[in-house]
Write a protein that holds these residues in place. Structure first.
Motif, mmCIF file in Angstrom:
data_model
loop_
_atom_site.group_PDB
_atom_site.id
_atom_site.type_symbol
_atom_site.label_atom_id
_atom_site.label_comp_id
_atom_site.label_asym_id
_atom_site.label_seq_id
_atom_site.Cartn_x
_atom_site.Cartn_y
_atom_site.Cartn_z
ATOM 1 N N ASP A 32 44.658 54.926 103.472
ATOM 2 C CA ASP A 32 44.933 55.645 102.238
ATOM 3 C C ASP A 32 43.649 55.635 101.409
ATOM 4 O O ASP A 32 42.929 54.629 101.386
ATOM 5 N N VAL A 33 43.367 56.745 100.748
ATOM 6 C CA VAL A 33 42.160 56.863 99.938
ATOM 7 C C VAL A 33 42.558 57.061 98.478
ATOM 8 O O VAL A 33 43.341 57.970 98.161
ATOM 9 N N TYR A 34 42.031 56.213 97.616
ATOM 10 C CA TYR A 34 42.273 56.306 96.187
ATOM 11 C C TYR A 34 40.987 56.723 95.489
ATOM 12 O O TYR A 34 39.900 56.209 95.786
ATOM 13 N N VAL A 35 41.114 57.675 94.562
ATOM 14 C CA VAL A 35 39.986 58.114 93.742
ATOM 15 C C VAL A 35 40.373 57.941 92.278
ATOM 16 O O VAL A 35 41.401 58.453 91.834
ATOM 17 N N ASP A 57 46.720 60.287 101.980
ATOM 18 C CA ASP A 57 47.761 59.378 102.439
ATOM 19 C C ASP A 57 47.768 59.352 103.962
ATOM 20 O O ASP A 57 47.861 60.396 104.616
ATOM 21 N N ASN A 58 47.614 58.146 104.542
ATOM 22 C CA ASN A 58 47.653 57.983 105.990
ATOM 23 C C ASN A 58 46.633 58.889 106.682
ATOM 24 O O ASN A 58 46.924 59.553 107.671
ATOM 25 N N PHE A 59 45.427 58.876 106.173
ATOM 26 C CA PHE A 59 44.322 59.692 106.684
ATOM 27 C C PHE A 59 43.884 59.137 108.038
ATOM 28 O O PHE A 59 43.547 57.963 108.166
ATOM 29 N N GLN A 60 43.907 59.984 109.059
ATOM 30 C CA GLN A 60 43.708 59.532 110.429
ATOM 31 C C GLN A 60 42.233 59.509 110.841
ATOM 32 O O GLN A 60 41.425 60.299 110.362
ATOM 33 N N ILE A 103 39.394 52.452 99.635
ATOM 34 C CA ILE A 103 40.024 52.777 100.914
ATOM 35 C C ILE A 103 40.786 51.547 101.385
ATOM 36 O O ILE A 103 40.212 50.452 101.485
ATOM 37 N N VAL A 104 42.082 51.737 101.656
ATOM 38 C CA VAL A 104 42.945 50.626 102.057
ATOM 39 C C VAL A 104 43.736 51.016 103.302
ATOM 40 O O VAL A 104 43.843 52.191 103.656
ATOM 41 N N LYS A 105 44.308 50.005 103.961
ATOM 42 C CA LYS A 105 45.260 50.289 105.022
ATOM 43 C C LYS A 105 46.496 50.951 104.414
ATOM 44 O O LYS A 105 46.841 50.676 103.265
ATOM 45 N N PRO A 106 47.154 51.848 105.158
ATOM 46 C CA PRO A 106 48.304 52.557 104.593
ATOM 47 C C PRO A 106 49.329 51.605 103.988
ATOM 48 O O PRO A 106 49.757 50.637 104.624
ATOM 49 N N GLY A 107 49.678 51.865 102.728
ATOM 50 C CA GLY A 107 50.660 51.066 102.025
ATOM 51 C C GLY A 107 50.118 49.859 101.309
ATOM 52 O O GLY A 107 50.818 49.267 100.481
ATOM 53 N N ASP A 108 48.867 49.464 101.587
ATOM 54 C CA ASP A 108 48.287 48.312 100.905
ATOM 55 C C ASP A 108 47.911 48.674 99.467
ATOM 56 O O ASP A 108 47.590 49.838 99.169
ATOM 57 N N PRO A 109 47.912 47.691 98.558
ATOM 58 C CA PRO A 109 47.484 47.957 97.180
ATOM 59 C C PRO A 109 45.972 48.104 97.087
ATOM 60 O O PRO A 109 45.228 47.663 97.980
ATOM 61 N N VAL A 110 45.517 48.693 96.009
ATOM 62 C CA VAL A 110 44.073 48.894 95.824
ATOM 63 C C VAL A 110 43.347 47.572 95.644
ATOM 64 O O VAL A 110 42.117 47.517 95.740
ATOM 65 N N SER A 144 43.493 45.251 97.721
ATOM 66 C CA SER A 144 43.186 44.751 99.069
ATOM 67 C C SER A 144 42.417 45.810 99.856
ATOM 68 O O SER A 144 42.892 46.334 100.871
ATOM 69 N N PRO A 145 41.212 46.144 99.404
ATOM 70 C CA PRO A 145 40.494 47.264 100.009
ATOM 71 C C PRO A 145 39.844 46.917 101.343
ATOM 72 O O PRO A 145 39.438 45.781 101.582
ATOM 73 N N ILE A 146 39.744 47.918 102.201
ATOM 74 C CA ILE A 146 38.848 47.853 103.344
ATOM 75 C C ILE A 146 37.437 48.160 102.865
ATOM 76 O O ILE A 146 36.475 47.514 103.254
ATOM 77 N N ILE A 147 37.347 49.181 102.012
ATOM 78 C CA ILE A 147 36.070 49.601 101.423
ATOM 79 C C ILE A 147 36.319 49.911 99.956
ATOM 80 O O ILE A 147 37.326 50.534 99.610
ATOM 81 N N LYS A 148 35.396 49.519 99.109
ATOM 82 C CA LYS A 148 35.504 49.809 97.682
ATOM 83 C C LYS A 148 34.131 50.191 97.145
ATOM 84 O O LYS A 148 33.148 49.491 97.366
ATOM 85 N N VAL A 149 34.075 51.332 96.454
ATOM 86 C CA VAL A 149 32.837 51.808 95.844
ATOM 87 C C VAL A 149 33.118 52.129 94.384
ATOM 88 O O VAL A 149 34.014 52.918 94.086
#
Length: 270
Positions: free
Chosen positions: A45-48, A55-58, A77-84, A86-91
């Motif tokens: 999932d991508v948050y801006v 949502d659920n970007f493949q 950028i988080v795993k689908p359903g995870d809160p912001v 708990s990011p995989i990537i954060k900028v």
């Protein structure tokens, strides 16, 4: 989730006011922004600016381009359903400049860690009969050389750099070897470059994890007219081993992004 649904998610966010309303094409201050997903096996999932945009970007997909006003954007950028939280990537405060064509690439570093790399796309006018080829190394893999007719045309392309060339439109035949060797990584193949387009190929995935692949993005409309300001148009995705032939035939200059997109803080989580 299909690319069409991803783009619909973008459109919904725009309508909801998450982004400032997009400006007309080529309007001063607007930039074209595409998102490229090159992290293998991990939908996201991508948050801006705190709002979910994709949502659920493949993996191996390209979303966009979306026209955004110049400004600064927080991207998570988080795993689908995870809160912001708990990011995989954060900028934080990624600066989108005015009148640019940008690709934001979620991918692995050379040592296999998730990261986000922005590239400014070259959408300068092409001469009649020409096409542009851009190769971007965004995989957890060694450097490579590209050969044409058995001779290297550019050497030692490594993550996260790019090489480009304006070539005569038509068929190109070449192969890819491990840098400094004759060990063929990709057998010789033909590529059809269309006049007035820029084909951008991203090497993605992991050599160690045996997930190497490519994502291809095409920017059209680069036929020039005197006095025009060209920002390009379109952005289509391709994937799979067959698309890797787009890597073959690249030559020329490694472009550094410099400070065009300022990444104030990047935090990754494996």
């Amino acid at each position: 989730m299909t690319l069409r649904r991803s783009l619909a998610a973008f459109a919904a966010c725009v309508a909801a006011g998450i982004f400032v309303a997009p400006l007309p094409a080529h309007a001063a201050g607007a930039s074209k922004v595409s998102v490229v997903h090159g992290i293998p096996g991990q939908p996201v999932d991508v948050y801006v600016n705190g709002k979910k945009t994709l949502d659920n970007f493949q993996p191996s997909k390209v979303a966009g381009p979306l026209e955004l006003p110049a400004g600064k954007y927080d991207i998570v950028i988080v795993k689908p359903g995870d809160p912001v939280t708990s990011p995989i990537i954060k900028v934080d405060q990624a600066a989108v400049p005015a009148d640019a064509n940008i690709s934001l690439v979620a991918h692995l570093t050379a040592d296999g860690k998730p990261t986000l790399t922005p590239f400014v796309n070259d959408v300068s006018t092409l001469a009649p009969g020409k096409a542009r080829l851009v190769v971007r190394h965004t995989a957890a893999a060694p450097a490579v050389d590209v050969r044409a007719g058995g001779q290297p045309v550019f050497k030692n392309l490594s993550n996260p750099n790019e090489a480009k060339a304006d070539l005569a439109a038509g068929s190109v035949s070449a192969d890819v070897v491990l840098a400094g060797t004759t060990t063929v990584a990709i057998p010789a193949a033909n590529l059809d470059l269309k006049e007035g387009t820029s084909t951008i190929v991203y090497a993605v995935g992991s050599a160690e994890g045996k997930t190497l692949g490519v994502v291809a993005q095409t920017i059209s409309g680069l036929h020039g007219t005197p006095g025009s300001v060209n920002s390009g148009s379109g952005g289509t995705a391709d994937q799979g081993p067959g698309a890797l032939v787009y890597v073959l035939g690249g030559a020329g200059l490694i472009l550094l992004l410099g400070g065009v997109l300022a990444l104030r803080r990047v935090r990754t989580r494996a």
